[in-house]
Design a protein around this motif. Structure first.
Motif, PDB file in Angstrom:
ATOM      1  N   LYS A 136       0.766  -1.329  -0.074  1.00 55.63           N
ATOM      2  CA  LYS A 136       0.111   0.045  -0.121  1.00 55.63           C
ATOM      3  C   LYS A 136       0.830   1.132  -0.106  1.00 55.63           C
ATOM      4  CE  LYS A 136      -3.895  -2.061   2.406  1.00 55.63           C
ATOM      5  NZ  LYS A 136      -5.091  -1.647   3.157  1.00 55.63           N
ATOM      6  N   THR A 137       1.902   1.099   0.476  1.00 51.93           N
ATOM      7  CA  THR A 137       2.914   2.284   0.541  1.00 51.93           C
ATOM      8  C   THR A 137       4.264   2.111  -0.372  1.00 51.93           C
ATOM      9  OG1 THR A 137       3.870   1.549   2.626  1.00 51.93           O
ATOM     10  CG2 THR A 137       1.896   3.181   2.625  1.00 51.93           C
ATOM     11  N   LEU A 138       4.052   1.438  -1.519  1.00 49.08           N
ATOM     12  CA  LEU A 138       5.111   1.091  -2.416  1.00 49.08           C
ATOM     13  C   LEU A 138       6.299   2.172  -2.689  1.00 49.08           C
ATOM     14  CD1 LEU A 138       3.829  -1.030  -5.548  1.00 49.08           C
ATOM     15  CD2 LEU A 138       5.480  -1.838  -3.493  1.00 49.08           C
ATOM     16  N   ASP A 139       5.652   3.620  -2.701  1.00 49.26           N
ATOM     17  CA  ASP A 139       6.446   4.640  -3.155  1.00 49.26           C
ATOM     18  C   ASP A 139       7.668   4.859  -2.089  1.00 49.26           C
ATOM     19  OD1 ASP A 139       4.994   4.961  -5.516  1.00 49.26           O
ATOM     20  OD2 ASP A 139       4.130   6.699  -4.847  1.00 49.26           O
ATOM     21  N   ALA A 140       7.313   4.606  -0.846  1.00 53.09           N
ATOM     22  CA  ALA A 140       8.250   4.750   0.223  1.00 53.09           C
ATOM     23  C   ALA A 140       9.580   4.079  -0.191  1.00 53.09           C
ATOM     24  CB  ALA A 140       7.823   4.251   1.487  1.00 53.09           C
ATOM     25  N   VAL A 141       9.666   2.848  -0.792  1.00 51.74           N
ATOM     26  CA  VAL A 141      10.866   2.061  -0.931  1.00 51.74           C
ATOM     27  C   VAL A 141      11.180   1.760  -2.404  1.00 51.74           C
ATOM     28  CG1 VAL A 141      10.954   1.090   1.407  1.00 51.74           C
ATOM     29  CG2 VAL A 141       9.583  -0.074  -0.521  1.00 51.74           C
ATOM     30  N   ALA A 142      10.173   2.278  -3.099  1.00 48.71           N
ATOM     31  CA  ALA A 142      10.435   2.072  -4.565  1.00 48.71           C
ATOM     32  C   ALA A 142      12.010   2.572  -5.123  1.00 48.71           C
ATOM     33  CB  ALA A 142       9.025   2.681  -5.613  1.00 48.71           C
ATOM     34  N   GLY A 143      12.266   3.668  -4.664  1.00 50.45           N
ATOM     35  CA  GLY A 143      13.373   4.147  -5.043  1.00 50.45           C
ATOM     36  C   GLY A 143      14.835   3.377  -4.676  1.00 50.45           C
ATOM     37  N   GLN A 144      14.473   2.653  -3.800  1.00 48.39           N
ATOM     38  CA  GLN A 144      15.908   1.592  -3.079  1.00 48.39           C
ATOM     39  C   GLN A 144      15.267   0.073  -3.352  1.00 48.39           C
ATOM     40  OE1 GLN A 144      15.123   2.659   1.068  1.00 48.39           O
ATOM     41  NE2 GLN A 144      16.161   4.675   1.045  1.00 48.39           N
ATOM     42  N   ALA A 145      14.237  -0.295  -3.917  1.00 51.37           N
ATOM     43  CA  ALA A 145      14.145  -1.719  -4.002  1.00 51.37           C
ATOM     44  C   ALA A 145      14.046  -1.887  -5.511  1.00 51.37           C
ATOM     45  CB  ALA A 145      13.089  -2.036  -3.285  1.00 51.37           C
ATOM     46  N   GLY A 146      15.058  -2.221  -6.316  1.00 51.55           N
ATOM     47  CA  GLY A 146      14.913  -2.641  -7.627  1.00 51.55           C
ATOM     48  C   GLY A 146      15.567  -3.565  -8.029  1.00 51.55           C
TER      49      GLY A 146
END
Lengths: 428, 428
Positions: B399-409
């Motif tokens: 529900k809060t993907l944006d929180a870690v999207a920049g760090q989890a690819g």
């Protein structure tokens, strides 16, 4: 250890599994890490000792944990809890859906088996728990997979819980929800420029290399064990209905394996005396996305040959253009008097919203496919609207938000005042 | 019917609830839809008959369903299954987290109570099921809430399952994951230009209008019932530990109500004889986001007064700047010898990743707050590293993907060939 005849770590004293057997030519192999027949290249399946299965009672099952391991006596591995590599998935809700039934024209009871309730929110947790438990028994120390997304999430999460290294291979165009939810667990995540079928082919090559000798690819070298995990969906449906098999089931198809294993689970339950064979048997229906429907196309053409396709469309978790279990899915549907249909992207989106609005279940695109196909099967007269039916939702809407984001926003946007609420019509 | 003294539909023959009582001045009211004291404007709480609670046995509970309703004998409503408005949430996993313990410096057992496993993937399903069951008993026909997101998801899904209309009010800057996952269920969704506190204020005005007379706002006019639902988290932790209360719990705070109700649940279990009081009691710790930490700030200042703040930061589900139960959370933490701390956005992101990597649990930002605060509390010596501890994950990372999207690819991106895999270093 991969693809060798090294001694098995699966103990016949506790496991009902006896051998791997070729689904095409019936050649038999020991319980090792092998997925294709040396004789005919056909796929291997786990063969169980029927007497061992028949020793399992309803009482034993009902006294077990509320997850897939209550059926350990019917699975090839995991009888000893200490051997399990697992997030304890399963025993997900069987949701009564009377309002969905009314909207699609069913008069008999309709149920949604909601596997979005699993730990990583798809049915893949079931197969991964069984595959990785087998993998550990067979001596593997690293866990891997080729994935359209849900499997990636599940393998990475299982590895994190177990403290084991993982390496997960995905097509580079996957939904962000499935990429982040794999990467966050900290294992290696390899994005491949290509389709799932390309990814799967590469994994088939990697598994033969020395560098991957310690690595279990859940859906390659330990695939026979992996596939058995899907049977738990069938067991649960029967148990949750009070030890009854429903007249009709509608199941999404990617490789086609889930459909064949639910059918196998029902047959096993009857064979070992845990349920009575229903009068008239059960009918198995398959659901595909119109952007990738090679199995349904073969059925509709009256063919035994699956022509591979290049997948398109929003139901990415079902986008396997060259489905390994396609012929067996065809066989199960034909044998039971079922049918298959496909849903296009607009129908998939409508299916997601229909299921949410009528049953309070938010499915990913695969669930939208299944609900849309349910409607098509009723309208075309293929599915009996007067017979009890179970549809399978295999994943979570949060993972494919983009599919409905354009159609599911606020109905009103106002300033924080009573006057604004009145002007927006919220006060009649 | 809202805020009136109309006869209650909550039946004292089956419910252990006896009255609403003011937490500030102890004035008593019948079991109606009312949340504030007419005498002093203090918040109301459900008062139960201790003898009725004490009649509940472990055996009764253990024979009940694997969801919150196993504790129906300790709740104000829902004793008769036919009266429930529910997705059957609860009995979520209590996950052993030895690797997280090691990383933060705990030597005693550490557990994660993972409420992302609820039907809409947050602890709010618990409170909504109790609130809406009370609402229906009290004659309401439409369901509503003011929400920071998770509550919106849950109310909309409950209404859809029940076939009832809903109207949900949210701040217009919510995460997309929470907007889509509310709108998809088909009820009204009203985005308000303002903070959660603005939304909550508007709902407090709407509930007094004739047009909303038929409407239960789960966290406004039926709030006392709603709040009781949180107790089930405390009951479950104790039961899952083998009917024991852990020495320490770390709980995220928005309104502060969850913390007070877990503490209340433990006290009730001891009072009615379901568990023994642990030697040394239990200590309650509160976790806030640095962008919204008015309760922790009051504790640190030695004050009894919560100074409202304007929330900032990524932990939007905790962004309540004027927390209704703040004073009671302060009281519980002081009484039990606990403490509070706050985590900034970088610490929250690190907390999410740490929990995922070590325990296989992908939490939303609120869970990241709790894990980050756990680390801070150990480092500062406030939390005893040798005492058994339970941390609460109240929501789902999807529900809060944006929180870690920049760090989890992806860790690698390659073409679909063995050569590309070798060039990328995947083959040693």
């Amino acid at each position: 250890m991969s693809s060798t005849l090294a001694p098995s770590g699966i103990d016949p004293a506790t496991s009902p599994a006896r051998a791997l057997v070729c689904r095409a030519c019936s050649a038999r192999y020991p319980l090792v890490a092998q997925h294709a027949c040396y004789e005919c290249f056909g796929p291997l399946e786990v063969d169980h000792d029927t007497a061992a299965l028949a020793a399992v009672t309803r009482e034993q099952i009902e006294a077990g944990p509320r997850n897939i391991w209550r059926y350990a006596g019917l699975l090839p591995v995991g009888q000893d809890p200490a051997t399990r590599v697992t997030l304890d998935p399963g025993f997900t809700p069987l949701v009564a859906a009377p309002r969905l039934a009314a909207e699609v024209g069913l008069t008999a009871p309709l149920w949604v088996k909601d596997d979005s309730a699993n730990p990583t929110h798809s049915f893949k947790d079931r197969v991964v728990s069984v595959a990785l438990t087998a993998a550990r028994s067979l001596g593997f120390t690293r866990f891997a997979c080729a994935s359209t997304g849900n499997l990636a999430n599940s393998v990475a999460a299982h590895a994190a819980r177990a403290g084991a290294p993982s390496v997960v291979f995905i097509p580079s165009d996957l939904e962000q929800g499935k990429v982040v939810t794999t990467a966050v667990y900290g294992g290696d995540l390899v994005a491949i420029d290509g389709s799932y079928d390309d990814v799967n082919r590469l994994c088939g090559e990697l598994v033969e290399t020395d560098e991957f000798e310690d690595t279990a690819f859940v859906n390659v070298n330990v695939r026979p064990y992996y596939a058995e995990g899907s049977k738990t969906l069938g067991y649960e449906v029967a148990e949750q209905l009070g030890w009854r098999i429903p007249a009709q089931v509608v199941i999404p198809m990617a490789s086609g394996e889930l459909l064949t294993k639910v059918d196998k689970a029902f047959a096993e339950l009857v064979e070992v005396g845990l349920v009575e064979a229903p009068a008239g048997g059960w009918r198995v229906f398959g659901a595909q996305s119109a952007g990738c429907s090679p199995i349904a196309a073969a059925l509709h053409a009256g063919s035994d040959t699956i022509e591979p396709v290049k997948p398109t469309g929003i139901a990415k978790s079902l986008n396997i253009g060259d489905p390994a279990a396609g012929p067996y899915a065809l066989e199960a549907v034909r044998r039971t008097g079922g049918w298959m249909a496909a849903a296009d992207d607009d129908e998939i989106r409508a299916g997601i919203r229909l299921l949410a609005r009528t049953a309070g279940v938010f499915a990913e695109t695969a669930g939208g496919v299944t609900v849309a196909v349910l409607r098509t099967l009723v309208e075309s007269g293929r599915l009996d609207p007067t017979a009890e039916t179970v549809v399978f939702n295999t994943g979570e809407g949060l993972k494919t938000l983009d599919a409905v984001a354009g159609q599911a926003g606020p109905s009103h946007r106002i300033k924080a005042s009573l006057r604004a609420a009145r002007d927006a019509g919220l006060l009649g």
